[in-house]
Design a protein around this motif. Structure first.
Motif, PDB file in Angstrom:
ATOM      1  N   GLY A  96      92.486  61.547  29.232  1.00 53.94           N
ATOM      2  CA  GLY A  96      92.755  62.539  30.249  1.00 53.94           C
ATOM      3  C   GLY A  96      93.094  63.852  29.585  1.00 53.94           C
ATOM      4  O   GLY A  96      93.095  63.978  28.351  1.00 53.94           O
ATOM      5  N   ILE A  97      93.416  64.862  30.359  1.00 53.24           N
ATOM      6  CA  ILE A  97      93.770  66.154  29.765  1.00 53.24           C
ATOM      7  C   ILE A  97      95.082  66.052  29.004  1.00 53.24           C
ATOM      8  O   ILE A  97      95.228  66.620  27.917  1.00 53.24           O
ATOM      9  CB  ILE A  97      93.860  67.224  30.863  1.00 53.24           C
ATOM     10  CG1 ILE A  97      92.474  67.439  31.509  1.00 53.24           C
ATOM     11  CG2 ILE A  97      94.371  68.538  30.307  1.00 53.24           C
ATOM     12  CD1 ILE A  97      92.490  68.436  32.633  1.00 53.24           C
ATOM     13  N   LEU A 130      93.104  64.354  37.864  1.00 54.94           N
ATOM     14  CA  LEU A 130      92.426  65.135  36.842  1.00 54.94           C
ATOM     15  C   LEU A 130      93.417  65.757  35.858  1.00 54.94           C
ATOM     16  O   LEU A 130      93.100  65.940  34.673  1.00 54.94           O
ATOM     17  CB  LEU A 130      91.581  66.232  37.486  1.00 54.94           C
ATOM     18  CG  LEU A 130      90.293  65.798  38.200  1.00 54.94           C
ATOM     19  CD1 LEU A 130      89.619  66.986  38.863  1.00 54.94           C
ATOM     20  CD2 LEU A 130      89.332  65.104  37.241  1.00 54.94           C
ATOM     21  N   ALA A 138      90.560  61.334  33.205  1.00 55.72           N
ATOM     22  CA  ALA A 138      89.595  62.357  33.630  1.00 55.72           C
ATOM     23  C   ALA A 138      88.463  61.750  34.425  1.00 55.72           C
ATOM     24  O   ALA A 138      87.866  62.414  35.284  1.00 55.72           O
ATOM     25  CB  ALA A 138      89.056  63.101  32.410  1.00 55.72           C
ATOM     26  N   ALA A 151      86.536  69.479  37.891  1.00 60.75           N
ATOM     27  CA  ALA A 151      86.263  68.158  37.324  1.00 60.75           C
ATOM     28  C   ALA A 151      85.331  68.264  36.122  1.00 60.75           C
ATOM     29  O   ALA A 151      85.486  67.544  35.124  1.00 60.75           O
ATOM     30  CB  ALA A 151      85.655  67.253  38.390  1.00 60.75           C
ATOM     31  N   ALA A 194      87.457  69.454  33.252  1.00 64.50           N
ATOM     32  CA  ALA A 194      88.426  68.442  32.825  1.00 64.50           C
ATOM     33  C   ALA A 194      87.741  67.299  32.085  1.00 64.50           C
ATOM     34  O   ALA A 194      88.239  66.819  31.045  1.00 64.50           O
ATOM     35  CB  ALA A 194      89.173  67.913  34.053  1.00 64.50           C
ATOM     36  N   ILE A 195      86.617  66.851  32.572  1.00 62.36           N
ATOM     37  CA  ILE A 195      85.916  65.742  31.913  1.00 62.36           C
ATOM     38  C   ILE A 195      85.395  66.183  30.545  1.00 62.36           C
ATOM     39  O   ILE A 195      85.515  65.459  29.544  1.00 62.36           O
ATOM     40  CB  ILE A 195      84.760  65.252  32.816  1.00 62.36           C
ATOM     41  CG1 ILE A 195      85.322  64.607  34.079  1.00 62.36           C
ATOM     42  CG2 ILE A 195      83.876  64.260  32.074  1.00 62.36           C
ATOM     43  CD1 ILE A 195      84.271  64.266  35.114  1.00 62.36           C
ATOM     44  N   SER A 223      88.360  66.514  28.143  1.00 60.32           N
ATOM     45  CA  SER A 223      88.960  65.225  27.791  1.00 60.32           C
ATOM     46  C   SER A 223      88.066  64.429  26.856  1.00 60.32           C
ATOM     47  O   SER A 223      88.542  63.776  25.922  1.00 60.32           O
ATOM     48  CB  SER A 223      89.234  64.415  29.067  1.00 60.32           C
ATOM     49  OG  SER A 223      90.115  65.107  29.915  1.00 60.32           O
TER      50      SER A 223
END
Length: 903
Positions: free
Chosen positions: A42-43, A85, A90, A128, A131-132, A135
């Motif tokens: 995740g972040i 998120l 993520a 998103a 973030a993806i 991550s």
């Protein structure tokens, strides 16, 4: 309503429990997948399987309410996505439900908020994506570093948190972010387009559902309205048919009482007129109550006879009839022709009752290209006719209802220079007898005149209508009830009340001529063979007619969704829905092109692929081609494919993959065809499945076709081969049954525009039948109550007239002069009974009018016009205050004999 329809309705009313069950099934799958997944970045943190399960379950909660509370569920889901998120993984396997939430809020939410939710979805899609990408390529800021992903990208972003971004890492983030952004944008755009596409169709489906529910809900009300309209129809026809004759009886009896005392010849002529008119009233009333419509002589062509009768009954009335233009009554239609007759009849009756002595009546007919303009004007008392205290009757109400039922207008009132004027305009029917169907006029017109056009054949009229000899009058008066019963039975037979002649939704009866036995007409045979007339020549359909059959059926579509105008996607959706046949043809052509590609040529269910490409394309075209008409001619398409598949199983050496599409044809025929089409579809599927099993068995034995097996030598262990083939055929039959059941489920759901439109047509047809049935039942109920009472009074008048004639004939045979007191007493008794009959009519009309209405006269708009019988001459003299002297009485008596002497 079958079980599938009931379950579908329950499912539509209980979307929340259905969505909860579906979400729980998805949660079970998501938990299983998340449990088998390793750490996910995740972040901020890396998350193990347990953390992923928790976040997945939490994010699924709003999905349960996506249709029950679509907007609230979408906002709640957006908040949970933002949290997961930032603080959670993520990526989750349940994230694909974000597209489902976007679809749901567009389709089921408020259309006014659609754009705001689309902007929100786009913003979250961008968030998103970033973030993806961060991550996956950089890893979480805290906790254990996810080594695997960093090694995947050769450690270019390994030192971001320690040294910051470098050129290589920035390139990777931009490249991967762009690719991820394209994927997210493509999914989001496809979902939005699909949602708009479906929302336009859902708007039409909701409109048709509401319309169908309204039709089903108002069936009881429609039956009640039909019954009330039938009561109004009976009141109108009783006024036109019976009251008209009763007024003649009263005038003749009063005139004969004073004029016939000193003149037996005048007395006998007057008595004969009373007897004949009483019998006419009796039979007209029985025909009125036994069959829709009234007497058979009521037609435009009989206006001349009506005018002659008025001249003979009231010699002091001058009647001038003028026709301008070329009369074309056949273009009016049967119902309009009857309406014209009734208008003239009512106008002449009112002239005789209210216009005063020696009026002049002008009947002007103007025929042009639009229709008939009819004016009946007199120079009588006009507006002053009401000063004597009489109350107007129901004649004008019935006149307006009759004319309005055929699309015409009526204006009636005092003339400018005196007198009374009735102006009527009646248009031509759109087609021959188009007025008979009363299309689009009113519900009451549809019901009250649904069977008015069922004419009683002249041979079915019982003796006594029209001129009769004295002997016939005595014979008929001796048994008036029997003759009337025969007339009623004949009328009922024509009306379709008898079980052998049912009345259809339009109110017409069969064409079998059922006649009462008379001395002039033989009894028809009890059993007759039906005849089917053949056309003189068979005319092939024109290209225009064929093109009309192949055209898509028109669809009534919604104009907006929740008050918001449709956008271009929704308009395109409606266009494709209207032109569904074109879309099916395009889809079929694409399938045929796909079948001709190398990817599908080598796919076969039974044996090795066909080496003959031409034969393969022939089978593909014959199987796929009819699917172009699977919605326009669903059962025809299924029948053709059933026959061709049987032919293919028996004579052709292969069964290509395209035979799978027969399942779709079965589904379409079950969904769009007739309600009971599943019966023959199941039987045809069973036959073709057995043939398919036999073909498989034949192929295992080494035969290419069933035809070869029939003339070949079967190998040993035949039972084993047959068992293997029958198992395969059984599987095919189960697939066919599944397609048929799914089609019936689609039909029961009512989630298709064509299905809902067909259901609406069926509901309207059933509604029309129910209206006619309710009118028939109401007529029969009223008939039982009215006939006994009014018939008894009219029969008494007939008996008294016959007795008076017998007395006069007896005196003439003995060479004696009848006593004036006896003549006066006979006429006084007849006049009294005639007034009783008209008074009884007044009560019946009041009850029927107060409890019945038509669309043109609703209860709140109903005019209260009770019919009042005319007072006797003595009562009129006494009402004048005794001012009438003997000369005046003599003058009145001098005018009445002429009327009384009319036949």
């Amino acid at each position: 309503m079958n079980r599938l329809e009931r379950f579908s309705q329950w499912r539509g009313r209980n979307v929340l429990p259905i969505d909860i069950i579906g979400t729980l099934a998805i949660a079970f799958f998501a938990v299983g997948v998340a449990a088998s997944t390793g750490d996910t970045p995740g972040i901020l943190f890396a998350h193990d399987a347990t953390s992923q399960i928790i976040w997945s379950l939490v994010s699924l909660v709003p999905v349960m309410f996506r249709r029950w509370r679509p907007q609230a569920a979408a906002l709640c889901y957006a908040g949970l996505v933002a949290l997961h998120l930032i603080f959670g993984p993520a990526m989750l396997y349940s994230d694909f439900l974000a597209l489902v939430m976007v679809y749901s809020v567009i389709v089921y939410g408020d259309p006014r908020n659609t754009k705001a939710f689309i902007v929100l979805a786009a913003a979250f899609g961008l968030f998103a994506t970033m973030a993806i990408t961060w991550s996956v390529d950089v890893g979480p800021a805290f906790g254990q570093v996810w080594v695997g992903y960093r090694q995947m990208y050769y450690g270019a972003c390994n030192t971001v948190y320690q040294e910051g971004l470098n050129g290589d890492c920035s390139s990777i983030l931009l490249s991967e972010g762009f690719q991820m952004g394209l994927l997210v944008a493509a999914c989001l755009v496809a979902t939005i387009v699909l949602a708009y596409w479906q929302r336009a169709r859902q708007a039409t489906i909701r409109m048709l559902r509401e319309r169908n529910e309204a039709i089903a809900a108002r069936q009881d009300e429609e039956r009640r309205i039909a019954a009330l309209a039938e009561r109004a129809r009976i009141a109108r026809d009783m006024h036109d048919v019976v009251a008209h004759t009763l007024s003649i009886i009263i005038v003749q009896s009063d005139g004969g009482r004073y004029a016939g005392v000193g003149n037996p010849a005048v007395a006998r002529s007057t008595m004969e007129t009373i007897r004949r008119e009483s019998e006419r009233a009796l039979h007209d009333m029985k025909r009125l109550l036994g069959v829709f419509g009234g007497s058979s002589h009521a037609d435009y062509d009989d206006i001349t006879a009506l005018v002659d009768q008025a001249r003979e009954t009231s010699p002091g009335t001058a009647i001038v009839r003028r026709i301008e233009g070329t009369a074309a009554p056949q273009r009016l239609g049967a119902q309009a022709s009857v309406a014209v007759y009734r208008v003239v009849q009512e106008a002449l009756t009112n002239v005789r009752k209210y216009a005063g002595p020696r009026p002049t009546v002008r009947i002007d007919e103007h025929w042009d290209d639009d229709g008939l303009s009819l004016t009946i004007a007199d120079n009588g008392r006009g507006a002053s006719s009401g000063l004597d205290g009489h109350a107007p009757g129901y004649g004008l109400i019935g006149m307006r209802e009759r004319v309005a039922a055929v699309g015409g207008t009526v204006n009636a009132g005092p003339g400018i220079g005196g007198g009374f004027v009735v102006s009527v305009t009646i248009p031509y029917a759109a087609a021959p007898d188009a007025a008979d169907s009363a299309v689009g006029t009113s519900r009451s017109a549809d019901v009250a005149t649904a069977a008015t056009q069922t004419a009683v054949p002249p041979s079915a009229v019982a003796p006594g209508i029209g001129p009769m000899t004295p002997d016939e009058g005595r014979a008929h008066a001796a048994a008036p009830t029997l003759a009337g019963a025969a007339t009623a039975r004949a009328a009922n037979a024509v009306a379709g009340i008898d079980a052998t002649g049912p009345v259809d939704a339009s109110g017409t009866a069969d064409s079998i001529d059922r006649q009462p036995p008379t001395s002039h007409t033989p009894r028809p045979p009890r059993f007759t063979m039906p005849s089917f007339p053949l056309p003189e020549r068979i005319v092939p359909p024109s290209l225009q007619e064929i093109a009309g059959k192949l055209r898509s059926k028109p669809i009534d579509q919604a104009k907006s969704a929740g008050g918001e105008r449709f956008n271009w996607i929704e308009r395109l959706s409606q266009w494709s829905e209207r032109h569904y046949l074109m879309m099916d043809v395009i889809g079929t052509v694409l399938l045929i092109l796909m079948a001709s590609s190398d990817l599908f040529v080598h796919a076969d269910f039974v044996s090795s692929p066909l080496s003959n490409h031409a034969l393969y394309m022939f089978i593909s075209v014959m199987v796929i081609g009819p699917l172009a008409f699977h919605r326009r001619f669903p059962e025809g398409t299924a029948a053709f494919l059933a026959v061709f598949c049987a032919f293919e199983m028996v004579f052709l050496p292969s069964a290509p993959w395209c035979n799978m599409l027969v399942l779709y044809a079965l589904y379409a025929a079950s969904a769009y065809g007739r309600p009971r089409a599943w019966i023959w579809l199941t039987a045809a599927s069973l036959i073709d499945s057995i043939l398919f099993g036999v073909k498989v068995s034949a192929n295992i034995m080494g035969f290419n076709t069933i035809y070869e097996l029939m003339f070949g030598t079967p190998p040993l262990r035949l039972t084993l081969y047959i068992a293997a083939g029958m198992m395969t055929g059984g599987v095919v039959f189960l697939l066919c049954c599944a397609a048929i059941i799914y089609g019936r489920w689609t039909r029961a759901r009512g989630a298709n525009v064509l299905i809902l439109q067909a259901r609406e047509e069926a509901l309207k047809a059933e509604e029309a039948k129910q209206r006619v049935l309710a009118a028939n039942m109401e007529r029969d109920r009223i008939s039982a109550n009215i006939q006994a009472e009014v018939t008894a009074t009219l029969t008494t008048v007939i008996d008294q007239a016959v007795d008076g004639l017998a007395m006069l004939d007896g005196c003439a045979a003995r060479g004696e002069t009848p006593a004036p007191e006896a003549i006066g007493s006979a006429f006084e008794a007849i006049g009294s009974r005639g007034r009783d009959a008209l008074a009884h009519m007044r009560q019946l009309l009041r009850v029927l009018r107060e409890t019945g209405f038509s669309d043109e006269h609703r209860p709140q708009e109903r005019e209260t016009m009770p019919l009042a019988p005319a007072a006797s001459l003595d009562d009129q003299f006494r009402a004048a205050g005794g001012k009438a002297t003997e000369p005046t009485r003599a003058a009145a008596s001098a005018e009445v004999p002429a009327a009384a002497s009319a036949p």
